[in-house]
Design an enzyme around this catalytic site. Structure first.
Site, PDB file in Angstrom:
ATOM      1  N   LYS A 298       0.854  -1.190   0.000  1.00 51.90           N
ATOM      2  CA  LYS A 298       0.000   0.000   0.000  1.00 51.90           C
ATOM      3  C   LYS A 298       0.888   1.237   0.000  1.00 51.90           C
ATOM      4  O   LYS A 298       1.470   1.621   1.010  1.00 51.90           O
ATOM      5  CB  LYS A 298      -0.899   0.052   1.247  1.00 51.90           C
TER       6      LYS A 298
ATOM      7  N   CYS B 240      14.024  11.455   5.313  1.00 50.46           N
ATOM      8  CA  CYS B 240      14.083  10.970   6.706  1.00 50.46           C
ATOM      9  C   CYS B 240      15.462  11.172   7.301  1.00 50.46           C
ATOM     10  O   CYS B 240      15.597  11.400   8.490  1.00 50.46           O
ATOM     11  CB  CYS B 240      13.678   9.507   6.760  1.00 50.46           C
TER      12      CYS B 240
ATOM     13  N   GLU C  47      10.900  16.396  14.312  1.00 50.74           N
ATOM     14  CA  GLU C  47      11.129  16.293  12.871  1.00 50.74           C
ATOM     15  C   GLU C  47      10.198  17.251  12.118  1.00 50.74           C
ATOM     16  O   GLU C  47       8.989  17.109  12.173  1.00 50.74           O
ATOM     17  CB  GLU C  47      10.847  14.848  12.424  1.00 50.74           C
TER      18      GLU C  47
HETATM   19  P1  NAD Z   1       2.775   8.713   7.514  1.00 50.43           P
HETATM   20  O1  NAD Z   1       3.158   7.940   8.732  1.00 50.43           O
HETATM   21  O2  NAD Z   1       1.746   9.751   7.635  1.00 50.43           O
HETATM   22  O3  NAD Z   1       2.262   7.732   6.370  1.00 50.43           O
HETATM   23  C1  NAD Z   1       3.026   6.686   5.867  1.00 50.43           C
HETATM   24  C2  NAD Z   1       2.108   5.628   5.302  1.00 50.43           C
HETATM   25  O4  NAD Z   1       1.324   5.081   6.354  1.00 50.43           O
HETATM   26  C3  NAD Z   1       1.131   6.121   4.239  1.00 50.43           C
HETATM   27  O5  NAD Z   1       1.017   5.145   3.237  1.00 50.43           O
HETATM   28  C4  NAD Z   1      -0.166   6.239   5.016  1.00 50.43           C
HETATM   29  O6  NAD Z   1      -1.313   6.085   4.218  1.00 50.43           O
HETATM   30  C5  NAD Z   1      -0.043   5.075   5.976  1.00 50.43           C
HETATM   31  N1  NAD Z   1      -0.859   5.178   7.195  1.00 50.43           N
HETATM   32  C6  NAD Z   1      -1.343   6.293   7.792  1.00 50.43           C
HETATM   33  N2  NAD Z   1      -2.069   5.952   8.872  1.00 50.43           N
HETATM   34  C7  NAD Z   1      -2.050   4.613   8.979  1.00 50.43           C
HETATM   35  C8  NAD Z   1      -2.603   3.669   9.891  1.00 50.43           C
HETATM   36  N3  NAD Z   1      -3.349   4.047  10.935  1.00 50.43           N
HETATM   37  N4  NAD Z   1      -2.353   2.352   9.695  1.00 50.43           N
HETATM   38  C9  NAD Z   1      -1.605   1.941   8.659  1.00 50.43           C
HETATM   39  N5  NAD Z   1      -1.072   2.786   7.747  1.00 50.43           N
HETATM   40  C10 NAD Z   1      -1.272   4.113   7.908  1.00 50.43           C
HETATM   41  O7  NAD Z   1       4.138   9.292   6.938  1.00 50.43           O
HETATM   42  P2  NAD Z   1       4.329  10.242   5.683  1.00 50.43           P
HETATM   43  O8  NAD Z   1       3.903  11.608   6.085  1.00 50.43           O
HETATM   44  O9  NAD Z   1       3.749   9.620   4.475  1.00 50.43           O
HETATM   45  O10 NAD Z   1       5.932  10.183   5.538  1.00 50.43           O
HETATM   46  C11 NAD Z   1       6.786  10.984   6.252  1.00 50.43           C
HETATM   47  C12 NAD Z   1       7.446  10.213   7.379  1.00 50.43           C
HETATM   48  O11 NAD Z   1       8.131   9.062   6.858  1.00 50.43           O
HETATM   49  C13 NAD Z   1       8.530  11.027   8.063  1.00 50.43           C
HETATM   50  O12 NAD Z   1       8.407  10.900   9.455  1.00 50.43           O
HETATM   51  C14 NAD Z   1       9.817  10.383   7.565  1.00 50.43           C
HETATM   52  O13 NAD Z   1      10.924  10.558   8.423  1.00 50.43           O
HETATM   53  C15 NAD Z   1       9.425   8.958   7.430  1.00 50.43           C
HETATM   54  N6  NAD Z   1      10.364   8.242   6.540  1.00 50.43           N
HETATM   55  C16 NAD Z   1      11.292   7.394   7.076  1.00 50.43           C
HETATM   56  C17 NAD Z   1      12.211   6.732   6.248  1.00 50.43           C
HETATM   57  C18 NAD Z   1      13.262   5.809   6.806  1.00 50.43           C
HETATM   58  O14 NAD Z   1      13.932   5.138   6.028  1.00 50.43           O
HETATM   59  N7  NAD Z   1      13.442   5.718   8.103  1.00 50.43           N
HETATM   60  C19 NAD Z   1      12.156   6.952   4.876  1.00 50.43           C
HETATM   61  C20 NAD Z   1      11.195   7.820   4.363  1.00 50.43           C
HETATM   62  C21 NAD Z   1      10.305   8.459   5.208  1.00 50.43           C
END
Ligand code: NAD
Length: 485
Positions: free
Chosen positions: A170, A279, A380
């Site tokens: 997803k 990230c 962040e």
């Molecule tokens: P997010 O947590 O809002 O969403 C990520 C994904 O989770 C999306 O696909 C979203 O639809 C899904 N999601 C949201 N609520 C959910 C739930 N209750 N249950 C299951 N899935 C759910 O994050 P974002 O805003 O899309 O991305 C930014 C974040 O990602 C930042 O904190 C960034 O640091 C992190 N990130 C980390 C890495 C790493 O390698 N550590 C890499 C890229 C991004």
């Protein structure tokens, strides 16, 4: 969406309009799945795994298919990069680089698929043989964010398939299109029906179903900490394995003896690459006190020259933020920083350029006079916002660098190699760069200490994440034990 080898719309018929963050123009519509679609995809993945032909396929043959996906991405690289830029706003140059990295992830895991034949261990029991083998975990749910839409998915899809699992991906609901494209390529490469499934839609239903379902054996998630916590809780329904790649607030330590040009250049690259929506962004600069004024002067000068614009324009250095909501979040953090007493040196506003008014742009921003307990330093922001703190000693630099809930990545700049190694050894982070910022590649593991995550992606560890370890013991001279005689 791609479920059980068929291209399908959402069962509800719902769609979502996907826009280009550069100008808010509609790119296309995407299917908007919900829990029902997620259940169908999980069922397809479950049946494909239990039927067993993918897991039992010789590892070199699975590897060949995964490798072929990498070759197909190389073939379609330009088209895929253009889709990524339309969808995410990042510059085409960045997208081209991403696609090259993505291809190499498939090539790497394709090659790795048949390299671990298990090991024979020395059994302490006479007349016995012991071997340890790795087997696929089963059905893997995979949830990805919008900042590196296909890259984050590739880090999950390639090792999962190479290890013999079946998957349901997803992607972020706002950047789905390169994931759709890679599923087309997986079909072309010969991934069998049901082995790889794609469900589009929001996190609260599609994502939550993947995390909760008792038919899913592993959930791998990349995104924010708050969502990661929900996923970990939901995963407890059946004790599924959990892999989490979360956020970071990554320190970039610059000693006074660092090569000045390199340190300035990399400090810019660390924080402003992809508008800071990375990230591992080096959003916390820790500079030795004696270098502070010179470094700040140069950083401010160069920051003013950053050309924002359309990711497709050749002179654009940075694109927009991903959405209006996200820009609001970044803006609110800048306000918090000012209220906390940090000094705004540059940026801190939306650009006035009339050409940028339809996009979600925000000016690259630098704060000095930052204290390590400020929210702007600890939390962040995920945008083009740099905080600058000073230190006097190596110990102080390490202490401040480690003083956060995160532990994803960090860097140290110095010409004293012993000092660089010493500091790298003391940083509580999954990746430490010495005299560089950002390099990552398929061969090296990626992941976080502390609240930046659980588990590792990439490298051999990234494949092992998708395996269960099994010990097989054989009595080579079976005879009654006589215990109950
Ligand atoms: P997010 O947590 O809002 O969403 C990520 C994904 O989770 C999306 O696909 C979203 O639809 C899904 N999601 C949201 N609520 C959910 C739930 N209750 N249950 C299951 N899935 C759910 O994050 P974002 O805003 O899309 O991305 C930014 C974040 O990602 C930042 O904190 C960034 O640091 C992190 N990130 C980390 C890495 C790493 O390698 N550590 C890499 C890229 C991004």
């Amino acid at each position: 969406m791609y479920i059980n080898g068929e291209w399908v719309d959402a069962r509800s018929g719902e769609t979502r309009v996907i826009i280009n963050p550069y100008n808010q123009e509609q790119i296309a519509t995407a299917a908007e799945g919900n829990t029902e679609d997620a259940k169908l995809a999980i069922q397809a993945a479950r049946e494909a795994f239990d039927e067993g032909s993918w897991a039992k396929k010789p590892a070199n043959e699975r590897g060949e298919i995964v490798y072929t996906i990498g070759k197909l991405i190389q073939r379609d690289l330009q088209e895929m990069a253009e889709i990524e830029t339309l969808d995410s706003g990042k510059t085409l140059e960045e997208s081209i680089e991403d696609m090259g990295d993505i291809a190499s992830v498939f090539l790497y895991f394709g090659g790795l698929a048949d390299k671990d034949g298990g090991e024979v261990i020395e059994s302490p029991i006479p007349d016995s043989e012991s071997k340890v083998v790795r087997e696929p975990v089963g059905v893997c749910g995979q949830i990805t964010p919008w900042n590196y839409p296909l890259l984050q998915a590739a880090w999950k899809i390639a090792p999962a398939l190479a290890a013999g699992n079946t998957i349901v991906l997803k992607p972020s609901e706002i950047t789905p299109f390169t994931s759709v494209k890679v599923f087309e390529l997986m079909e072309e490469a010969g991934v069998p029906k049901g082995v790889a499934n794609l469900v589009l839609g929001p996190g609260h239903n599609v994502g939550a179903e993947l995390a909760e379902s008792k038919d899913v054996d592993l959930i791998s998630f990349t995104g924010g900490i708050a969502t990661g916590q929900k996923i970990m809780q939901a995963a407890s329904t059946n004790m599924k394995k959990v892999a989490l790649e979360l956020g970071g607030k990554n320190p970039n330590i610059v000693f006074a003896d660092a090569d000045f040009e390199t340190a300035v250049d990399q400090a810019m690259n660390a924080v402003f690459f992809h508008a800071g929506q990375v990230c591992s962004a080096g959003s916390r600069l820790l500079v030795e006190e004696s270098l502070h004024d010179d470094l700040v002067e140069e950083l401010v000068k160069r920051t003013k020259n950053i050309k924002l614009g359309d990711g497709f324009a050749e002179d654009t250095m940075s694109g927009p933020l991903i959405s209006a909501d996200h820009r609001d979040k970044v803006e609110s953090y800048v306000k918090i920083g000012q209220e906390e007493g940090a000094k705004l040196e540059v940026g801190g506003a939306r650009p006035e350029d009339p050409e940028l008014q339809d996009g979600f742009f925000y000016l690259p921003t630098i704060f000095t006079n930052c204290e390590h307990n400020m929210r702007i330093v600890q939390e962040e922001v995920f945008g083009p916002v740099l905080t600058i703190e000073t230190f006097k000693t190596e110990e102080e630099a390490v202490e401040k660098a480690n003083d956060t809930i995160y532990g994803l990545a960090g860097a140290v700049f110095t010409t004293d190699i012993d000092k660089g190694q010493r500091v790298a050894g003391k940083l509580r982070m999954g990746t430490v760069w010495i005299n560089d910022f950002h390099p990552y590649f398929a061969q090296a593991p990626w992941g976080g200490f502390k609240q930046s995550g659980v588990g590792r992606e990439l490298g051999k560890a990234g494949l092992e994440e998708y395996t269960e370890v099994k010990h097989v013991y054989r009595n080579t001279n079976p005879a009654p034990v006589g215990w109950f005689n």
